[in-house]
Design a protein around this motif. Structure first.
Motif, short mmCIF file in Angstrom:
data_model
loop_
_atom_site.label_atom_id
_atom_site.label_comp_id
_atom_site.label_asym_id
_atom_site.label_seq_id
_atom_site.Cartn_x
_atom_site.Cartn_y
_atom_site.Cartn_z
N GLY A 59 24.62 -36.80 87.38
CA GLY A 59 25.14 -35.35 87.20
C GLY A 59 25.04 -34.92 86.02
O GLY A 59 24.93 -33.59 85.53
N PHE A 60 25.23 -35.88 85.02
CA PHE A 60 25.59 -35.40 83.70
C PHE A 60 24.02 -34.92 82.93
O PHE A 60 24.02 -33.90 82.39
N ALA A 61 22.87 -35.21 83.78
CA ALA A 61 21.70 -34.59 83.33
C ALA A 61 21.25 -33.49 84.24
O ALA A 61 20.13 -32.64 83.75
N LYS A 62 22.10 -33.03 85.23
CA LYS A 62 21.58 -31.90 85.91
C LYS A 62 22.69 -30.80 86.11
O LYS A 62 22.35 -29.78 86.05
N PHE B 117 26.33 -31.52 85.08
CA PHE B 117 27.85 -31.64 84.17
C PHE B 117 27.54 -31.20 82.88
O PHE B 117 27.16 -31.78 82.01
N ASP B 118 27.62 -29.76 82.90
CA ASP B 118 27.09 -28.99 81.67
C ASP B 118 28.34 -29.07 80.61
O ASP B 118 29.32 -29.71 80.71
N LYS B 119 28.05 -28.35 79.49
CA LYS B 119 29.26 -28.28 78.46
C LYS B 119 30.32 -27.68 78.79
O LYS B 119 31.73 -28.43 78.67
N ALA B 120 30.54 -26.84 79.81
CA ALA B 120 31.65 -26.12 80.13
C ALA B 120 32.38 -26.94 81.27
O ALA B 120 33.41 -27.29 81.32
N TRP B 121 31.54 -27.58 81.97
CA TRP B 121 32.17 -28.76 82.95
C TRP B 121 32.87 -29.97 82.37
O TRP B 121 33.92 -30.27 82.52
N ARG B 122 32.01 -30.38 81.39
CA ARG B 122 32.44 -31.53 80.35
C ARG B 122 33.84 -31.27 79.84
O ARG B 122 34.63 -32.35 79.75
N ALA C 228 19.11 -50.00 76.45
CA ALA C 228 17.97 -51.02 76.85
C ALA C 228 17.31 -50.39 77.93
O ALA C 228 16.03 -50.60 78.10
N VAL C 229 17.94 -49.84 78.70
CA VAL C 229 17.40 -49.12 80.05
C VAL C 229 17.08 -47.89 79.95
O VAL C 229 15.90 -47.25 80.33
N VAL C 230 18.02 -47.04 79.34
CA VAL C 230 17.97 -45.76 79.38
C VAL C 230 18.05 -45.24 77.70
O VAL C 230 19.00 -45.19 77.43
N PRO C 231 16.92 -45.25 77.14
CA PRO C 231 17.11 -45.05 75.63
C PRO C 231 17.63 -43.91 75.08
O PRO C 231 18.48 -43.71 74.20
N ASP C 232 17.53 -42.71 75.89
CA ASP C 232 17.90 -41.46 75.53
C ASP C 232 18.55 -40.74 76.86
O ASP C 232 17.83 -39.74 77.66
N PRO C 233 19.84 -40.73 77.08
CA PRO C 233 20.82 -40.45 78.15
C PRO C 233 20.66 -38.90 77.97
O PRO C 233 20.68 -38.31 76.92
N VAL C 234 20.50 -38.37 79.04
CA VAL C 234 20.39 -36.81 78.98
C VAL C 234 21.94 -36.08 79.40
O VAL C 234 22.53 -36.38 80.41
N MET C 235 22.24 -35.20 78.33
CA MET C 235 23.50 -34.50 78.92
C MET C 235 23.10 -32.96 78.86
O MET C 235 23.02 -32.39 77.97
N VAL C 236 23.08 -32.19 80.02
CA VAL C 236 22.64 -30.95 80.21
C VAL C 236 23.59 -30.03 79.55
O VAL C 236 24.63 -30.12 79.56
#
Length: 229
Positions: free
Chosen positions: A171-174, A176-181, A202-210
């Protein structure tokens, strides 16, 4: 040659992130076998998982687990000194409760919102809007709980945090944008805290926040997204 524990999944699979993060935390050796249902599945894999889903776990002794919650609980239990499963019976029950809520209600609603935007499922504006509202309803449960707590269970990091954050990373990657957060500040702060942990990175080095949520799909696009189920 010594057999290793194996996890059949694809890179960034939301239902696998928490499993791999807790494996890293408790020092449980797992070899990841890249398995993407969209690329086709072998007859050998379908013998392991008859529904053709990911992830699938095969232990070094040959035990097969095909449900993500069962896999996560098994991996977390490998270190008897770890607090990943809580410090008592009710902690354990609450961990399962949060995992179940997220893996069922949250993922189902989130998928109904996002998959049509990706072109994976039929797009209907009213249906997408309803799923968006239903996702917010489910996330509000987390928001209210985290208003005065740092973690989901017993004010300490447990499997529930890692597993649920992995699931909602989609959700955060697709969408859950700035307004939603901004509507869910406690939920967002919790997500940022967990994704900043070394075991998660160690599993996800660069988490995405759209920054801007996905919009309606281009009718001509052909999507390459793969869902865990």
């Amino acid at each position: 040659m010594v057999s290793r524990n194996k996890l059949y999944t694809y890179k960034g699979g939301p239902r696998s992130i928490g499993i791999l993060a807790v494996a890293h935390a408790v020092g449980f050796d797992i070899e990841v076998i890249e398995t993407n249902p969209q690329d086709g599945l072998s007859e050998e894999y379908l013998k392991l998982n008859r529904l053709g889903k990911t992830p699938t776990f095969v232990s070094s002794e040959g035990t097969v687990l095909t449900e993500c919650m069962a896999i996560a609980l098994h991996v977390a239990s490998q270190d008897p000194d770890s607090r990943m499963l809580g410090s008592g019976h009710m902690d354990f029950i609450n961990i399962i409760s949060w995992m179940s809520l997220c893996n069922s209600d949250v993922v189902k609603r989130m998928g109904a919102w996002i998959l049509p935007l990706l072109g994976v499922a039929p797009y209907a504006p009213q249906g997408v809007e309803m799923a968006k509202q239903q996702t917010a309803q489910a996330i509000q449960i987390f928001e209210d709980h985290l208003r005065d707590k740092r973690f989901l269970v017993a004010d300490r990091l447990t499997l529930a945090d890692l597993f649920c954050v992995g699931l909602v990373s989609f959700g955060f990657a697709k969408v859950f944008d700035k307004a939603w957060r901004a509507r869910f500040p406690y939920f967002t702060a919790w997500y940022e805290m967990i994704t900043a942990l070394e075991m998660y990175r160690a599993v996800v080095p660069d988490p995405v926040m759209v920054e801007t949520a996905l919009g309606p799909p281009d009718p001509s696009m052909r999507n390459s997204y793969t869902a865990d189920d």
